[in-house]
Design an enzyme around this catalytic site. Structure first.
Site, PDB file in Angstrom:
ATOM      1  N   LYS A   1       0.844  -1.209   0.000  1.00 23.90           N
ATOM      2  CA  LYS A   1       0.000   0.000   0.000  1.00 23.90           C
ATOM      3  C   LYS A   1       0.868   1.242   0.000  1.00 23.90           C
ATOM      4  O   LYS A   1       1.906   1.285   0.681  1.00 23.90           O
ATOM      5  CB  LYS A   1      -0.900  -0.042   1.240  1.00 23.90           C
ATOM      6  CG  LYS A   1      -1.945   1.058   1.324  1.00 23.90           C
ATOM      7  CD  LYS A   1      -2.858   0.818   2.535  1.00 23.90           C
ATOM      8  CE  LYS A   1      -3.934   1.877   2.673  1.00 23.90           C
ATOM      9  NZ  LYS A   1      -4.834   1.611   3.833  1.00 23.90           N
TER      10      LYS A   1
ATOM     11  N   SER B   1      -9.803   1.505   3.100  1.00 20.84           N
ATOM     12  CA  SER B   1      -8.972   2.300   2.235  1.00 20.84           C
ATOM     13  C   SER B   1      -7.934   1.481   1.450  1.00 20.84           C
ATOM     14  O   SER B   1      -7.385   1.994   0.474  1.00 20.84           O
ATOM     15  CB  SER B   1      -8.244   3.359   3.063  1.00 20.84           C
ATOM     16  OG  SER B   1      -7.363   2.755   3.979  1.00 20.84           O
TER      17      SER B   1
ATOM     18  N   SER C   1      -9.797  -0.953   7.212  1.00 25.97           N
ATOM     19  CA  SER C   1      -9.283  -0.785   5.852  1.00 25.97           C
ATOM     20  C   SER C   1      -8.595  -1.989   5.234  1.00 25.97           C
ATOM     21  O   SER C   1      -8.280  -1.965   4.051  1.00 25.97           O
ATOM     22  CB  SER C   1      -8.318   0.392   5.801  1.00 25.97           C
ATOM     23  OG  SER C   1      -9.056   1.571   5.705  1.00 25.97           O
TER      24      SER C   1
HETATM   25  N1  GLN Z   1     -13.156   3.456   6.637  1.00 27.23           N
HETATM   26  C1  GLN Z   1     -12.464   3.852   7.827  1.00 27.23           C
HETATM   27  C2  GLN Z   1     -12.156   5.334   7.771  1.00 27.23           C
HETATM   28  O1  GLN Z   1     -12.420   5.929   6.769  1.00 27.23           O
HETATM   29  C3  GLN Z   1     -11.250   3.013   8.015  1.00 27.23           C
HETATM   30  C4  GLN Z   1     -10.002   3.577   7.458  1.00 27.23           C
HETATM   31  C5  GLN Z   1      -8.799   2.746   7.748  1.00 27.23           C
HETATM   32  O2  GLN Z   1      -8.897   1.673   8.367  1.00 27.23           O
HETATM   33  N2  GLN Z   1      -7.652   3.228   7.348  1.00 27.23           N
HETATM   34  O3  GLN Z   1     -11.684   5.879   8.722  1.00 27.23           O
END
Ligand code: GLN
Length: 466
Positions: A75, A150, A174
């Site tokens: 990532k 994400s 994410s």
């Molecule tokens: N969807 C969650 C957020 O937007 C999780 C993001 C993540 O785990 N990096 O905060």
């Protein structure tokens, strides 16, 4: 096809000279190119081919690391020395990382090959991979749908067969949610078990790095390579030694708060079928309550935006990253660099975070949310006195359509309902793919357990993956 079912089979095929690792890398690079509309990668590395030749020789010499020849995508919020690291943000579009993250060092130490950096939501903020400054990622299972976020690029890369496995980060779901949306395995490890050194900070007390893979065995071996104490991360923890024999009878709890309103019937049904399989395998199953679950999203979005607002102060146009070119004063330079460099979702979170931390509101929001975090952890502690594992859905619905939620942030946030609690409590959680719905979209089941007990997640996932 790449012609093997998992990494261990690939390794033996390389040993038998049935597969050439170099050709394997070229195959992946050409697949990425062929389906570049998926947009899973921000950058790919041609030097992976040279590495493949080198590692192939090591494999034939018999002296190699345990990931020798595994082709991994990383990532783009994780540091690789001398490579671009954008975090999918315009503010870092030309930023080159100056050191390797600990997980990257560990991958290289075990002879894995890194094929590229994956697209993600900007600074890992999002649940659909639509907040990236470099364009949205498509779900390879059905290109009209989001891959989740994400770590959507990492999940899409694995599901589309662009690599053997990938690393993502999970602050509130994410890794697990995109794994669920694309039908693969994704692990959020115990907080502190995998070093965060070299991971771009979003919400430091929540952030974890973890693996995504098509098979459980690949996930396990990748996890075993990246975990471990690290002197460069002050929140890194050595797993406690376990005493005695593993328990014979494993008890699974079904938290009733995770099966209520808003959960898709098809997901619920798919999970209860798996619960029956566990029962048939001799696991004991009972309902349990985690009473503070309903406050998880609120606490999560207060605490993580607070931490993010402070972590993202460093992008000021002065030290690194994008600097606005038309600013007459220092203050304007800060202001314009941040205004031009950050996208809407990141700005929203910085504003929310500074608001909940501001004098006068601190106690009402930030302080309260911290207390709620404690209550959520206490819920899990109580549950784990009786139960070894918890089973829940990973997401309330399968993948949604591109564009469906991006203009309604609250709807987007509510989709994180089943994943944020594990980050609030710091416990490990695994997405297990358990089939598809009537439209052919993947369904994910979440297994959670107590701190440092990842091995039990793997053991339990194995039962239903056979
Ligand atoms: N969807 C969650 C957020 O937007 C999780 C993001 C993540 O785990 N990096 O905060």
């Amino acid at each position: 096809m790449n012609g093997y079912k998992d990494f261990s089979e690939k390794l033996s095929l390389i040993r038998q000279k049935e597969i050439s690792l170099k050709e394997n890398v070229n195959y992946f690079l050409s697949e990425i190119e062929k389906r570049n509309n998926i947009n899973a990668f921000i950058s790919t590395f041609d030097d992976a081919v040279e590495q493949a030749e080198k590692i192939e020789r090591k494999i034939h010499s018999g002296n190699h690391g345990k990931l020798a020849g595994m082709i991994v995508a990383v990532k783009d919020n994780i540091s690789l020395k001398n490579k671009l690291m954008t975090c999918s943000s315009k503010i870092l579009e030309n930023f080159t990382a100056i050191y390797d993250a600990t997980v990257v060092k560990k991958l290289r130490g075990e002879d894995a090959i890194i094929i590229g950096k994956t697209n993600c939501d900007e600074f890992a903020m999002g649940s659909s991979n639509e907040t990236s400054a470099f364009g949205k990622v498509l779900n390879p299972v059905n290109e009209e749908y989001v891959p989740g976020g994400s770590s959507g690029g990492s999940a899409a890369a694995v599901a589309a067969n662009f690599c053997d496995a990938a690393l993502g980060s999970d602050t509130g779901g994410s890794i697990r949610q995109p794994a669920a949306f694309t039908g693969i395995y994704g692990l959020k490890p115990t907080y502190g078990r995998v070093s965060r050194y070299g991971l771009t900070a979003f919400a430091s007390s929540f952030d974890t790095i973890g693996p995504l893979a098509n098979s459980l065995s690949d996930l396990e071996i990748l996890f075993s390579a990246i975990e471990g104490w690290d002197e460069n991360d002050s929140t890194s923890v050595r797993p406690p030694k376990r005493n005695g024999q593993p328990k014979e009878k494993i008890k699974i709890g079904l938290p009733k708060e995770y099966f209520g309103e808003g959960l898709s019937e098809e997901i619920k049904k798919a999970i209860f079928e798996k619960v029956d399989e566990y029962r048939a395998s001799g696991y004991e199953i009972a309902e349990v309550s985690l009473p503070h679950t309903e406050y998880a999203i609120a606490a999560y979005y207060i605490l993580t935006t607070a931490e993010a607002s402070s972590n993202l102060e460093r992008y000021d146009g002065a030290r690194y990253g994008r600097r606005s070119q038309n600013s007459s004063t220092l203050e304007k330079m800060y202001f314009n660099s941040r205004s031009e460099g950050f996208g809407d979702e990141v700005k929203r979170r910085i504003m929310l975070g500074t608001y909940v931390l501001s004098a006068g509101y601190y106690d009402a929001f930030y302080g309260k949310a911290q207390k709620v975090r404690r209550l959520i952890k206490d819920d899990f502690d109580r549950a784990f006195q009786e139960f070894d594992l918890l089973i829940t859905p990973t997401t309330p619905t399968p993948a949604f359509k591109l564009g469906e939620k991006i203009s309604d942030p609250l709807q987007m946030y509510l989709g994180d309902i089943y994943t944020t609690s594990a980050n609030l409590a710091g416990i490990p959680a695994l997405n297990v793919p358990v089939g598809k719905n009537s439209e052919g979209l993947p369904i994910g089941m979440q297994l959670m357990t107590n701190h440092f007990n990842e091995e039990l997640l793997f053991k339990a996932a194995k039962i239903i993956s056979q």
